[in-house]
Design an enzyme around this catalytic site. Sequence first.
Site, PDB file in Angstrom:
ATOM      1  CB  ALA A   1      -0.904   0.130   1.142  1.00 48.66           C
TER       2      ALA A   1
ATOM      3  N   GLY B   1       0.596  -4.934   0.832  1.00 53.34           N
ATOM      4  CA  GLY B   1      -0.709  -5.181   0.034  1.00 53.34           C
ATOM      5  C   GLY B   1      -0.278  -5.807  -1.382  1.00 53.34           C
TER       6      GLY B   1
ATOM      7  CD  GLU C   1      -2.428  -7.747   2.877  1.00 51.11           C
ATOM      8  OE1 GLU C   1      -2.040  -6.560   2.549  1.00 51.11           O
ATOM      9  OE2 GLU C   1      -3.217  -7.847   3.832  1.00 51.11           O
TER      10      GLU C   1
ATOM     11  CD  GLU D   1       1.513  -5.494   5.885  1.00 55.61           C
ATOM     12  OE1 GLU D   1       2.420  -6.437   6.269  1.00 55.61           O
ATOM     13  OE2 GLU D   1       0.894  -5.630   4.866  1.00 55.61           O
TER      14      GLU D   1
HETATM   15  N1  COA Z   1       4.532   3.365  -0.685  1.00 54.05           N
HETATM   16  C1  COA Z   1       4.921   4.249  -1.103  1.00 54.05           C
HETATM   17  N2  COA Z   1       6.117   4.420  -1.918  1.00 54.05           N
HETATM   18  C2  COA Z   1       7.013   3.425  -2.036  1.00 54.05           C
HETATM   19  C3  COA Z   1       6.511   2.155  -1.473  1.00 54.05           C
HETATM   20  C4  COA Z   1       5.434   1.956  -1.014  1.00 54.05           C
HETATM   21  N3  COA Z   1       4.781   0.895  -0.185  1.00 54.05           N
HETATM   22  N4  COA Z   1       7.436   1.472  -1.937  1.00 54.05           N
HETATM   23  C5  COA Z   1       8.381   1.946  -2.513  1.00 54.05           C
HETATM   24  N5  COA Z   1       8.253   3.410  -2.873  1.00 54.05           N
HETATM   25  C6  COA Z   1       8.739   4.351  -3.383  1.00 54.05           C
HETATM   26  C7  COA Z   1      10.016   4.844  -2.577  1.00 54.05           C
HETATM   27  O1  COA Z   1       9.462   5.907  -1.594  1.00 54.05           O
HETATM   28  C8  COA Z   1      10.981   5.388  -3.553  1.00 54.05           C
HETATM   29  O2  COA Z   1      10.325   6.997  -3.931  1.00 54.05           O
HETATM   30  P1  COA Z   1      11.024   8.148  -4.081  1.00 54.05           P
HETATM   31  O3  COA Z   1      11.830   7.882  -5.435  1.00 54.05           O
HETATM   32  O4  COA Z   1      10.330   9.066  -4.686  1.00 54.05           O
HETATM   33  O5  COA Z   1      11.734   8.159  -2.905  1.00 54.05           O
HETATM   34  C9  COA Z   1      10.659   4.574  -4.830  1.00 54.05           C
HETATM   35  O6  COA Z   1       9.364   3.797  -4.360  1.00 54.05           O
HETATM   36  C10 COA Z   1      11.618   3.502  -4.728  1.00 54.05           C
HETATM   37  O7  COA Z   1      11.774   2.700  -3.716  1.00 54.05           O
HETATM   38  P2  COA Z   1      13.278   2.808  -2.882  1.00 54.05           P
HETATM   39  O8  COA Z   1      12.920   2.461  -1.610  1.00 54.05           O
HETATM   40  O9  COA Z   1      14.068   3.848  -3.297  1.00 54.05           O
HETATM   41  O10 COA Z   1      13.733   1.403  -3.435  1.00 54.05           O
HETATM   42  P3  COA Z   1      14.880   0.243  -3.062  1.00 54.05           P
HETATM   43  O11 COA Z   1      15.126  -0.642  -4.198  1.00 54.05           O
HETATM   44  O12 COA Z   1      15.782   1.029  -2.156  1.00 54.05           O
HETATM   45  O13 COA Z   1      14.031  -0.579  -1.795  1.00 54.05           O
HETATM   46  C11 COA Z   1      11.934  -1.757  -1.138  1.00 54.05           C
HETATM   47  C12 COA Z   1      12.892  -1.329  -2.069  1.00 54.05           C
HETATM   48  C13 COA Z   1      10.911  -2.355  -1.773  1.00 54.05           C
HETATM   49  C14 COA Z   1      12.799  -2.582  -0.274  1.00 54.05           C
HETATM   50  C15 COA Z   1      11.505  -0.449  -0.232  1.00 54.05           C
HETATM   51  O14 COA Z   1      11.073   0.288  -1.213  1.00 54.05           O
HETATM   52  C16 COA Z   1      10.457  -0.903   0.789  1.00 54.05           C
HETATM   53  O15 COA Z   1      10.799  -1.352   1.890  1.00 54.05           O
HETATM   54  N6  COA Z   1       9.321  -0.359   0.366  1.00 54.05           N
HETATM   55  C17 COA Z   1       8.257  -0.361   1.470  1.00 54.05           C
HETATM   56  C18 COA Z   1       7.646  -1.846   1.479  1.00 54.05           C
HETATM   57  C19 COA Z   1       6.587  -1.807   2.442  1.00 54.05           C
HETATM   58  O16 COA Z   1       6.858  -1.761   3.511  1.00 54.05           O
HETATM   59  N7  COA Z   1       5.490  -2.437   1.963  1.00 54.05           N
HETATM   60  C20 COA Z   1       4.602  -2.557   2.780  1.00 54.05           C
HETATM   61  C21 COA Z   1       3.510  -1.317   3.019  1.00 54.05           C
HETATM   62  S1  COA Z   1       2.098  -1.793   4.050  1.00 54.05           S
END
Ligand code: COA
Length: 260
Positions: free
Chosen positions: A66, A111, A114, A134
């Site tokens: 999400a 999400g 999910e 989460e």
């Molecule tokens: N919601 C909003 N934005 C998200 C996102 C999310 N769930 N997951 C990634 N992004 C965005 C980042 O903020 C970043 O945006 P920006 O360039 O404007 O800063 C972009 O996507 C790229 O992500 P980044 O974190 O730089 O990539 P990475 O390769 O370093 O890491 C992940 C990848 C997936 C490990 C990391 O993005 C992450 O942990 N995301 C969240 C996952 C999460 O907790 N999901 C559950 C939500 S309930």
Amino acid sequence: MELINLLLEIKDNIAVVTVNRPDKLNALNKDTVLELRSVFKELRSNDNIFVIILTGSGEKAFVAGADIKELNQLDVLSAKKFSERGQEVFNYIENMNKPVIAVVNGFALGGGCELALACHIRLASENAKFGQPEVNLGIIPGYGGTQRLARLINSGRAMEYILTGDMIDANEAFRLGLVNHVYPQSELLTKAMEMAQKIVSKGQQAIRFAIKAVNVVDQVSAKEGQNYEASLFALCCGTEDFKEGTSAFLEKRKPDFKNK
Ligand code: COA
């Protein structure tokens, strides 16, 4: 319907729906969830679509969860609505009248995991990573993940992943039964299309009844499930597809299903 966050391609009875926010790793904001609802409603009633493939844009993510920017704004009341809306859309996907294949081409987190769990079949690329992280954000899965993950890989294993937030790589996901197959990224969509084409070649009445029968497994007793199976089996035998399928076998020819 105007699509902003999704791409929709239709070819040979197969629809490919792509979550298309690659700069946010295809994170599901509210608009994307609502678009998913609209597009699946439209595909449900489109009799020319037999199979749906659901994937994410780019080579890095299926859906990274999400949208955390939106999550950050939730309070108790809006969070309940948020969770219920997502659950409703994902339940709709699970109960589609045609198979939905998740093509997990990278991160499927929160999400995103999910969403994949709500699909009927999951195929993953070698770089795919699943997880319910989460707890890192001070919340729990809210789009059905606590229930579907526990049912699919058992509650003890699901509990570990939900409590630690650890990611599950593609090979481990395969070992756990979370995905049906793992392919190199470059072959993933082709393999998914091959599976979809195989399903398209069958009698579609039987495909629909099969989804209904399997889908009740977690909702009813074994006895009720078997009664339901017998009723759906009987309905199959009232279709033209049944006559055609059995006759074609006996006449040593390929069936020509009319999906009636
Ligand atoms: N919601 C909003 N934005 C998200 C996102 C999310 N769930 N997951 C990634 N992004 C965005 C980042 O903020 C970043 O945006 P920006 O360039 O404007 O800063 C972009 O996507 C790229 O992500 P980044 O974190 O730089 O990539 P990475 O390769 O370093 O890491 C992940 C990848 C997936 C490990 C990391 O993005 C992450 O942990 N995301 C969240 C996952 C999460 O907790 N999901 C559950 C939500 S309930």
